[in-house]
Design a protein around this motif. Structure first.
Motif, PDB file in Angstrom:
ATOM      1  N   GLU A  97      44.904  40.766  46.646  1.00  0.00           N
ATOM      2  CA  GLU A  97      45.807  39.807  46.023  1.00  0.00           C
ATOM      3  C   GLU A  97      45.256  39.193  44.742  1.00  0.00           C
ATOM      4  N   ASP A  98      43.956  39.295  44.522  1.00  0.00           N
ATOM      5  CA  ASP A  98      43.393  38.792  43.269  1.00  0.00           C
ATOM      6  C   ASP A  98      43.199  39.911  42.249  1.00  0.00           C
ATOM      7  N   LYS A  99      43.780  41.098  42.539  1.00  0.00           N
ATOM      8  CA  LYS A  99      43.625  42.246  41.649  1.00  0.00           C
ATOM      9  C   LYS A  99      44.966  42.846  41.226  1.00  0.00           C
ATOM     10  N   PHE A 100      46.027  42.045  41.273  1.00  0.00           N
ATOM     11  CA  PHE A 100      47.319  42.576  40.839  1.00  0.00           C
ATOM     12  C   PHE A 100      47.325  42.865  39.331  1.00  0.00           C
ATOM     13  N   SER A 101      46.598  42.066  38.570  1.00  0.00           N
ATOM     14  CA  SER A 101      46.613  42.209  37.110  1.00  0.00           C
ATOM     15  C   SER A 101      45.381  42.966  36.627  1.00  0.00           C
ATOM     16  N   TYR A 102      45.496  43.541  35.427  1.00  0.00           N
ATOM     17  CA  TYR A 102      44.350  44.187  34.784  1.00  0.00           C
ATOM     18  C   TYR A 102      44.524  44.085  33.278  1.00  0.00           C
ATOM     19  N   ASP A 103      43.384  44.061  32.592  1.00  0.00           N
ATOM     20  CA  ASP A 103      43.394  43.849  31.143  1.00  0.00           C
ATOM     21  C   ASP A 103      43.680  45.133  30.390  1.00  0.00           C
ATOM     22  N   LEU A 104      44.278  44.971  29.214  1.00  0.00           N
ATOM     23  CA  LEU A 104      44.478  46.064  28.285  1.00  0.00           C
ATOM     24  C   LEU A 104      43.571  45.868  27.079  1.00  0.00           C
ATOM     25  N   LYS A 105      43.244  46.962  26.409  1.00  0.00           N
ATOM     26  CA  LYS A 105      42.421  46.887  25.207  1.00  0.00           C
ATOM     27  C   LYS A 105      43.313  46.532  24.020  1.00  0.00           C
ATOM     28  N   MET A 106      43.112  45.325  23.478  1.00  0.00           N
ATOM     29  CA  MET A 106      43.882  44.882  22.320  1.00  0.00           C
ATOM     30  C   MET A 106      43.106  45.185  21.037  1.00  0.00           C
TER      31      MET A 106
END
Length: 369
Positions: free
Chosen positions: A245-254
């Motif tokens: 539940e704390d891993k639903f999101s992930y970063d993208l390379k901007m």
């Protein structure tokens, strides 16, 4: 209609109850291991249909197989007979009923109870020999190898494969639910005296593991699984249900500079890639053209001006775009093009390209509009 569901808190039971409620069946009599045993008699008297899903498949003692898969079924049927209740009964058995092991024998014995009950009472029975089930709310390290693989891969835990060439016959929970609703409506799929779920999938164990691992990798390589393949689509949905539940999101390379940013969102070999472009006020981006690569621009916030010029012409074509009116602008090949932020705040544009960017073959040629 009063619908009795035994094993109501199990994998199939939870999914079934949710779907029955979706379809307007609200009088559901839920019975599970935690229920007061006296409730079973009350429910057996009142029910109009029985989904008998309760069973045992991973006991500590082998003697529990018969107790959970035969004795409990016998008790349920005796109660229905006591109240002369001829409600149809659907029972979930297993393809392992064909095997000569404690689990298989207990399942086969439970099946025979149903068939004998049918002959004695003339009540309708639906016996389903189910293959390996998978889907949301299944239990890792218990009733689904798919659940185990999804759970472990999502948490960077090892998975154990004894024989990568072993073939699995899988069935997705939503396909099971569709079939169960057909049985509820007295229209089951029958094959040689047994009811079956008509949609199943075969895959080797090693292929299954690699596919589930690719779902995790897609967060870094931005690839989108092949949703045109039915099994892949179902497995991906199952994998997502096992994310911590704390891993639903992930970063993208901007890719950020003083003009704004450009961020790739997702890519597929068959359908190209999607990116998000942010331009500061007054900034122009583009001024290039392509031979084969084509794009679609969708401004979702801000005010922009998209300008085109055929590379062998002096005529300039302009399209005013705004987040206040969402519209897609196609970027044809052979036209140099640019997008200018003519507003007072950031211009945000969703950009689709028909091919993933290849630095060795960018098909992008600088030329001012």
């Amino acid at each position: 209609m009063n619908i009795l569901v035994t094993g109501a808190k199990g994998f199939v039971g939870k999914n079934l109850i949710a779907e029955l409620k979706n379809k307007g069946y609200n009088n559901i009599l839920e019975f599970s291991r935690e229920s007061d045993p006296a409730l079973l008699e009350e429910y057996a008297e009142r029910c109009d249909f029985v989904f008998h899903l309760a069973g045992v498949n991973r006991p500590k003692d082998e003697s529990e197989f018969m107790k959970g898969n035969y004795d409990f079924t016998s008790t349920l049927l005796d109660l229905l007979k006591k109240y002369k209740n001829k409600a149809p009964v659907l029972i979930t058995s297993s393809i392992q009923a064909l095997r000569d092991n404690p689990y298989g024998r207990s399942k086969r014995a439970g099946e025979q109870l149903l068939f004998n009950y049918d002959k004695k009472t003339d009540a309708k029975v639906y016996v389903y020999r189910l293959p390996n089930l998978f889907g949301k709310w299944s239990k890792p390290n218990y009733n689904s190898v798919v659940a185990t693989f999804c759970h472990n891969v999502a948490r960077d835990m090892d998975i154990q494969i004894n024989n990568s060439d072993a073939e699995l016959n899988l069935c997705y929970i939503d396909d099971v639910l569709e079939e169960f609703v057909r049985a509820l409506e007295d229209n089951p799929t029958v094959d040689n005296g047994y009811c079956v779920v008509p949609i199943t999938h075969c895959i080797r164990l090693g292929e299954l593991a690699n596919l589930i691992k690719s779902f995790k990798d897609s967060r870094s390589n931005l690839s989108v699984p092949n949703m045109d393949d039915a099994l892949t689509k179902k497995l991906y949905s199952t994998y997502l249900s096992f994310l911590p539940e704390d891993k639903f999101s992930y970063d993208l390379k901007m890719n950020v500079d003083n003009r704004g940013s450009f961020t790739e969102f997702m890519r597929t070999p068959e359908r190209g890639q999607v990116s998000v472009n942010v331009s500061k006020p007054g900034i122009t981006k583009g001024n290039h053209w392509h031979h084969t690569k084509n794009e679609k621009f969708l401004v979702v916030s801000g005010e922009g001006l998209i300008r085109f010029r055929k590379i062998d012409s002096d005529e300039i074509i302009e399209y005013r775009v705004s987040g206040k009116k969402l519209q897609i602008v196609d970027i044809p090949t052979g036209y140099t093009h640019s997008i200018v932020n003519v507003g007072e705040r950031d211009l945000v544009t969703v950009m689709w390209a028909n091919e993933c960017f290849d630095p060795d073959k960018p098909d992008t040629y600088f030329l001012e509009v």
